[in-house]
Motif scaffolding. Structure first.
Motif, short mmCIF file in Angstrom:
data_model
loop_
_atom_site.label_atom_id
_atom_site.label_comp_id
_atom_site.label_asym_id
_atom_site.label_seq_id
_atom_site.Cartn_x
_atom_site.Cartn_y
_atom_site.Cartn_z
N SER A 11 -26.20 29.78 8.68
CA SER A 11 -26.14 29.70 7.25
C SER A 11 -24.54 30.13 6.70
O SER A 11 -24.15 29.61 5.70
CB SER A 11 -27.28 30.25 6.59
N SER A 12 -24.24 31.03 7.22
CA SER A 12 -23.18 31.51 6.74
C SER A 12 -22.01 30.88 7.02
O SER A 12 -21.01 30.76 6.13
CB SER A 12 -22.74 33.16 7.12
N ILE A 13 -21.81 30.29 8.00
CA ILE A 13 -20.69 29.25 8.45
C ILE A 13 -20.65 28.02 7.56
O ILE A 13 -19.69 27.69 7.21
CB ILE A 13 -20.64 28.94 10.10
N SER A 19 -17.84 25.88 0.82
CA SER A 19 -16.79 26.47 -0.07
C SER A 19 -15.17 26.34 -0.03
O SER A 19 -14.50 25.91 -0.99
CB SER A 19 -17.03 28.26 -0.18
N ALA A 20 -15.07 26.21 1.38
CA ALA A 20 -13.33 25.97 1.62
C ALA A 20 -13.11 24.46 1.29
O ALA A 20 -11.95 24.15 0.91
CB ALA A 20 -13.31 26.34 3.01
N LEU A 21 -14.09 23.80 1.44
CA LEU A 21 -13.88 22.23 1.49
C LEU A 21 -14.26 21.60 0.04
O LEU A 21 -13.61 20.64 -0.38
CB LEU A 21 -14.46 21.58 2.56
N ILE A 102 -12.04 30.75 9.75
CA ILE A 102 -10.57 30.27 9.21
C ILE A 102 -10.49 30.24 7.74
O ILE A 102 -11.50 29.63 6.82
CB ILE A 102 -10.07 28.84 9.78
N ASN A 103 -9.48 30.84 7.22
CA ASN A 103 -9.17 30.73 5.80
C ASN A 103 -8.94 29.38 5.24
O ASN A 103 -8.81 28.40 5.94
CB ASN A 103 -8.13 31.76 5.34
N LEU A 107 -7.57 25.92 6.97
CA LEU A 107 -8.71 24.69 7.23
C LEU A 107 -8.34 23.64 6.53
O LEU A 107 -8.22 22.56 7.33
CB LEU A 107 -10.24 25.23 6.80
N LEU A 108 -7.73 23.55 5.48
CA LEU A 108 -7.35 22.56 4.83
C LEU A 108 -6.13 22.02 5.74
O LEU A 108 -6.00 20.62 5.75
CB LEU A 108 -7.20 22.40 3.47
N ASN A 109 -5.15 22.59 6.11
CA ASN A 109 -3.97 22.44 6.92
C ASN A 109 -4.45 21.75 8.15
O ASN A 109 -3.78 20.65 8.65
CB ASN A 109 -3.23 23.43 6.85
N MET A 110 -5.58 22.21 8.70
CA MET A 110 -6.03 22.02 9.73
C MET A 110 -6.35 20.37 9.83
O MET A 110 -6.27 19.52 10.66
CB MET A 110 -7.03 22.60 10.70
N LEU A 111 -7.29 19.97 8.63
CA LEU A 111 -7.90 18.82 8.53
C LEU A 111 -6.65 17.86 8.40
O LEU A 111 -6.86 16.74 8.72
CB LEU A 111 -8.88 18.87 7.61
#
Length: 203
Positions: A11-13, A19-21, A102-103, A107-111
């Protein structure tokens, strides 16, 4: 808005990823692997699949099954990423490997990066690969070397040796920001987007 599948039973992940996406991607949360495969079989478009490795019982089997779905861009995450273990999975079709927490920016840069066909690996894994496969190879000068300044050439060779930015800054006695600037220019002149691709040019 582009879709991203998030596969985790933690749940935490799940909260962290959602939230990040938020506002950037539509997330589809799946917790059962068979359900994931069925979704991919029905969904025809190319889609990034973020997988929490700790939520998969047999990761080698799971990656083998995911390779049967060419529309899936598989990104693997682990809350405690381990370099050697991660390196053993790189031939299994994954396009990225990172820390589960990952912050948001990275994460957005990764995607974004994998959507353009690049790979994304956490820093320690990148250095491990360069050191393992590149440091003992003979370094014939690739064509792009002639485009570099002497300083850029020195830094390019250090990257091929597996040094990170901090180590380069210490060896050259220059600021970290200066190192980053040089690397940006080196990547442009070498027509690469990451350290591994640069190191491979020295094979």
């Amino acid at each position: 808005m582009k879709k991203v599948i998030i596969f985790t039973n933690m749940s935490s992940i799940k909260r962290h990823w959602q939230s990040a996406l938020n506002n950037s991607y539509e997330t589809v949360s799946i917790e059962d692997f068979d359900e994931l495969l069925k979704y991919l079989a029905k969904y025809g478009d190319r889609i990034s699949v973020m997988i929490d490795e700790m939520s998969i019982q047999n990761i080698e089997y799971a990656l083998k099954k995911l390779k049967e779905h060419p529309n899936a861009v598989t990104l693997l995450f682990n809350s405690v990423p381990e370099v050697y273990h991660a390196s053993t999975l790189l031939g299994s079709g994954i396009k990225g490997y990172e820390n589960s927490y990952i912050n948001k920016e990275n994460l957005l840069n990764m995607l974004s990066s994998v959507e353009y066909g690049n790979n994304w690996l956490f820093a320690d894994l990148t250095y491990f690969i360069i050191n393992k496969y590149m440091q003992n190879k003979r370094k014939d000068e690739p064509e792009f070397i002639s485009l570099l300044t002497e300083k850029e050439k020195d830094i390019a060779l250090m990257i091929a040796e597996g040094l990170n930015n901090k180590e380069i800054a210490q060896r050259e006695k220059i600021a970290l920001s200066t190192v980053k600037g040089h690397i940006h220019h080196i990547f442009e002149k070498a027509n690469v987007t990451d350290r591994i691709s640069l190191a491979l040019k020295f094979k």
